[in-house]
Design an enzyme around this catalytic site. Sequence first.
Site, PDB file in Angstrom:
ATOM      1  N   LYS A  96       2.470  19.605  -0.970  1.00 23.70           N
ATOM      2  CA  LYS A  96       2.216  18.548  -1.954  1.00 23.70           C
ATOM      3  C   LYS A  96       0.963  18.958  -2.704  1.00 23.70           C
ATOM      4  O   LYS A  96      -0.135  18.965  -2.143  1.00 23.70           O
ATOM      5  CB  LYS A  96       2.029  17.191  -1.267  1.00 23.70           C
ATOM      6  CG  LYS A  96       1.672  16.089  -2.248  1.00 23.70           C
ATOM      7  CD  LYS A  96       1.366  14.772  -1.559  1.00 23.70           C
ATOM      8  CE  LYS A  96       0.580  13.887  -2.511  1.00 23.70           C
ATOM      9  NZ  LYS A  96       0.202  12.601  -1.896  1.00 23.70           N
ATOM     10  N   GLY A 157      -4.078   4.559  -4.121  1.00 26.71           N
ATOM     11  CA  GLY A 157      -4.746   3.514  -3.339  1.00 26.71           C
ATOM     12  C   GLY A 157      -4.983   2.218  -4.092  1.00 26.71           C
ATOM     13  O   GLY A 157      -5.538   1.274  -3.543  1.00 26.71           O
ATOM     14  N   ALA A 184       1.905   7.478  -5.185  1.00 26.94           N
ATOM     15  CA  ALA A 184       0.619   6.862  -5.524  1.00 26.94           C
ATOM     16  C   ALA A 184       0.776   5.568  -6.321  1.00 26.94           C
ATOM     17  O   ALA A 184       1.513   5.510  -7.305  1.00 26.94           O
ATOM     18  CB  ALA A 184      -0.278   7.810  -6.305  1.00 26.94           C
ATOM     19  N   GLY A 185       0.062   4.544  -5.873  1.00 29.28           N
ATOM     20  CA  GLY A 185      -0.058   3.296  -6.617  1.00 29.28           C
ATOM     21  C   GLY A 185       0.843   2.174  -6.157  1.00 29.28           C
ATOM     22  O   GLY A 185       0.698   1.037  -6.596  1.00 29.28           O
ATOM     23  N   ASN A 206       1.185   5.457   1.424  1.00 25.35           N
ATOM     24  CA  ASN A 206       0.253   5.565   2.541  1.00 25.35           C
ATOM     25  C   ASN A 206      -0.511   4.256   2.725  1.00 25.35           C
ATOM     26  O   ASN A 206      -0.213   3.470   3.627  1.00 25.35           O
ATOM     27  CB  ASN A 206      -0.723   6.730   2.335  1.00 25.35           C
ATOM     28  CG  ASN A 206      -1.537   7.028   3.588  1.00 25.35           C
ATOM     29  OD1 ASN A 206      -1.608   6.231   4.508  1.00 25.35           O
ATOM     30  ND2 ASN A 206      -2.149   8.171   3.645  1.00 25.35           N
TER      31      ASN A 206
END
Lengths: 257, 65
Positions: A96, A157, A184-185, A206
Amino acid sequence: MLNLYGTEIASRLLLGTARYPSPAILTEAVKRSGTEIVTVSLRRETAGGRNGGAFFEMIRALGVRVLPNTAGCHGVSEAVLTAKMAREVFQTNWIKLEVIGNHDTLQPDVFGLVEAAHVLAGEGFEVFPYTTDDLVVAERLIDAGCKVLMPWCAPIGSAAGPLNLSALRAMRAHFPDVPLIVDAGIGRPSHAATVMELGFDAVLLNTAVASAGDPVAMADAFAKAIEAGRQAFGAGVLEPRDLAVPSTPVIGKAVFA
Amino acid sequence: MRLIVNGEPQDITAKTLSELLTLMEYEGEWLATAVNGELVHREDRVGHALHENDRIEVLTPMQGG
């Protein structure tokens, strides 16, 4: 099934491994999510190998595929070297690729990203680039050898959810045959369902799971939302319109006055 | 010999990368090493000679997203 560089994957949820309250909760969240791919990073060891060793063994015990990342790398050479070191450790060509360009937004440096992707693809890596939702950058990444794209939907995040649905929709339409993973997001299961309804192939999460009040239950909620979103896309989602359309037929309606 | 290991200056007598890892008690199949910005494969550590002011990175798997 989702095909990523020739590997068939059933689960469309990829999970990060950071910020969980404990290794036990991480393990349980991974199991409950049904994910087959987790992301990990490489960092400087401070305890002679013991910290990393314990984590490495825990990840191996999960029995899932590892997608190492170059998180936090701000330059091409740093990202390329980190990728090579990750391949040494995890014995996988998957990487990644992150090349960060801005400290506040953690926005990818798309110029460095394309350059690093080109170098790594040339060295046999199978690159999963963390990119923006820009179509031209996406084209360059594919030209560089990427067979998967991982556009953000909001800053890492931030939990803001898809900020630019038009851009994501355009990306899906423009690359019908490229696996697209939103990375992401994403903050909540409904965000994940939304991008899956647009036809994205998978979601990488995550913080939304790890920092939830109950990460294990949240992992389950995300798995269901992603599955529902995928099923809805396959079933053909109704497009919105400006005017009302009666759902009950007008023909045969009684007239009382 | 002065070496920079994971960003910290170290005065250490190791002649090779492999000796350095032993002296600093780094062990484990999960470690990755680089010297002066170049990857040094596990099997090459024994023969990799170190020089004054070499910058060594020892990385290990960690949580990430």
